[in-house]
Write an enzyme that holds these catalytic residues in place. Structure first.
Site, short mmCIF file in Angstrom:
data_model
loop_
_atom_site.label_atom_id
_atom_site.label_comp_id
_atom_site.label_asym_id
_atom_site.label_seq_id
_atom_site.Cartn_x
_atom_site.Cartn_y
_atom_site.Cartn_z
N SER A 106 0.79 -1.23 0.00
CA SER A 106 0.00 0.00 0.00
C SER A 106 0.83 1.28 0.00
O SER A 106 0.31 2.34 -0.32
CB SER A 106 -0.94 0.00 1.20
OG SER A 106 -0.20 0.00 2.40
N HIS A 119 -5.41 -4.68 -0.55
CA HIS A 119 -5.42 -3.57 -1.52
C HIS A 119 -5.57 -4.04 -2.96
O HIS A 119 -5.60 -3.22 -3.89
CB HIS A 119 -4.14 -2.72 -1.38
CG HIS A 119 -4.18 -1.80 -0.21
ND1 HIS A 119 -4.79 -0.56 -0.26
CD2 HIS A 119 -3.72 -1.93 1.04
CE1 HIS A 119 -4.69 0.04 0.91
NE2 HIS A 119 -4.05 -0.78 1.73
N LYS A 167 -12.22 -2.13 2.11
CA LYS A 167 -11.55 -1.20 1.19
C LYS A 167 -12.38 -1.09 -0.09
O LYS A 167 -13.39 -0.42 -0.09
CB LYS A 167 -10.11 -1.64 0.97
CG LYS A 167 -9.29 -1.35 2.23
CD LYS A 167 -7.86 -1.79 2.20
CE LYS A 167 -7.19 -1.34 3.49
NZ LYS A 167 -6.21 -2.31 3.99
#
Ligand SMILES: *Cc1c(COP(=O)(O)O)cnc(C)c1O
Length: 396
Positions: free
Chosen positions: A186, A214, A244
């Site tokens: 990330s 991610h 996310k």
């Protein structure tokens, strides 16, 4: 009366953090966390969320969440093994398995919980874990909880991984050996070298564990980094978060049926902590359905990522080696980086500075997270502010 020792500990350490500029003031957001947010009454273009696809405020998800509240109420009522497993949780798990191309899946309350559940669920003090040095904090904690020997390898350095895997095997000290990596890192937006990791794992019979927090919704046409490389049959643990790109809350492990059955009887956050609410489960299931039906949001995310990257590059910024929409803008010196982010805020752009010790000294950066929900107009405004602040601080 409170403990004097505790009071002293807290005062001393808080003051120390503040003196070293490491104390983090948290900004409260008024209203929804979308592409534009309000902080202290000020409107800002938001380049700091993990809400990659804009699903956190999606009308279709809000609707199924509201319906689930009406039908099921606001809480799951008990831990899953007692009587807190609702048909909504099972539907979510089926949906995740389909999405990931695995036999089965288990859902947890968060991505963080997933790692402290799944790693100690299978690894113990007679085992070893090869862990990328840039792995997420929750992986590090999961490894520690397992009491396995933790062997860190240099970031995405396959020679180092192979060497350490060979040493671990040849030592004859360990029952099981696992290799763990983030799917997408990330801080820099780089993708793990999964084909090589899988090859090394096959050579040394390593268990493979990929935390794709991610990557899910972002890489592999949305299905994640493991699917991106077509390795869903070779990776034992596919970890993801529902917090996310999926836009809700929760985490999951996808893998073989036996693995999931085992985690359902042996992973502690599953056994001793209540499951996500009906609204969460329903919204996550719907979000995954949307991702499987269409790549529209995914495509928009990548288009916006490219647009922002091209714009920053043209202005003369160093944007590193990201392979995903995550766009670091490398400023360098810690103080300048923090000043840069502060000036962007004053100009109406919310992009956080990330400095040592989170990233190496001298590589301070402002990290930008473009999403599918941003318009070209918003990105242009952000680029305009970048140009202004960049010139002002002598970065470009
Ligand atoms: C964000 C993140 C997590 C935590 O996910 P939550 O659902 O927010 O708890 C776990 N692992 C990685 C690699 C992450 O980036």
């Amino acid at each position: 009366m409170s403990s004097k020792t505790l009071d002293h500990f807290l005062q001393e350490n808080l003051q120390d953090l503040k003196e070293r500029g490491l104390y983090n003031e948290i900004d409260p957001v008024q209203g929804a966390n979308g592409p534009v947010i309000t902080i202290n009454g000020k409107e800002l273009i938001n380049l700091s969320s993990n809400n990659y696809l804009g699903l956190a405020t999606d009308e279709r998800l809000k609707e199924v969440a509201i319906e689930a509240v009406k039908e099921y109420g606001v809480g799951a009522g008990a831990v899953r093994t007692i009587n807190g497993t609702l048909d909504l949780h099972l539907k979510l798990e089926e949906q995740i398995a389909k999405f990931k191309g695995t036999e089965a899946a288990i859902a947890y309350q968060s991505g963080f919980n997933c790692n402290v559940a799944a790693i100690p669920g299978v690894m113990d003090k007679h085992d070893a874990i090869l862990s990328d040095e840039l792995n997420h904090a929750s992986i590090i904690d999961g490894c520690r909880l397992s009491r396995a020997k933790i062997i860190r390898f240099n970031h995405s350095d396959m020679d180092d991984l192979r060497k350490k895997a060979k040493e671990a095997v040849e030592s004859g000290q360990y029952n099981k050996i696992m290799v763990i990596t983030d799917g997408v890192f990330s801080m820099d937006g780089d993708i793990a070298k999964l084909p090589e990791i899988v090859e090394i794992a096959e050579e040394f019979d390593l268990i493979t564990y990929v935390d794709d927090a991610h990557g899910s919704g972002v890489t592999g046409k949305g299905a994640g980094t493991v699917k991106h490389f077509g390795l869903q049959d070779q990776v034992d643990f596919q970890i993801g978060t529902l917090s996310k790109a999926i836009g809700v809350i929760g985490g999951y492990v996808a893998g073989k049926r036996d693995l999931i059955d085992w985690l359902k009887v042996r992973s502690r956050p599953f056994l001793f902590s209540t499951a996500v609410t009906p609204a969460d489960a329903a919204a996550s299931t719907k979000a995954i359905e949307l991702l499987m039906e269409s790549t529209e949001l995914h495509d928009k995310l990548w288009e916006n990522g490219r647009y922002l990257k091209d714009g920053l590059k043209k202005l003369g910024f160093d944007i590193g080696q990201s392979e995903t929409p995550i766009t670091p803008c490398i400023i360098g010196e810690e103080k300048t980086t923090q000043e840069f982010s502060k000036r962007l805020y004053e100009e109406g752009v919310y992009a956080k500075s990330i400095v040592f010790p989170t990233v190496p000294r001298g590589t301070g950066r402002v990290r930008n997270m473009p999403t599918a929900a941003h318009t070209k107009d918003m990105l242009d405004q952000a680029l305009h502010s970048y140009e202004k602040v960049g010139k002002e601080l002598g970065v470009i």
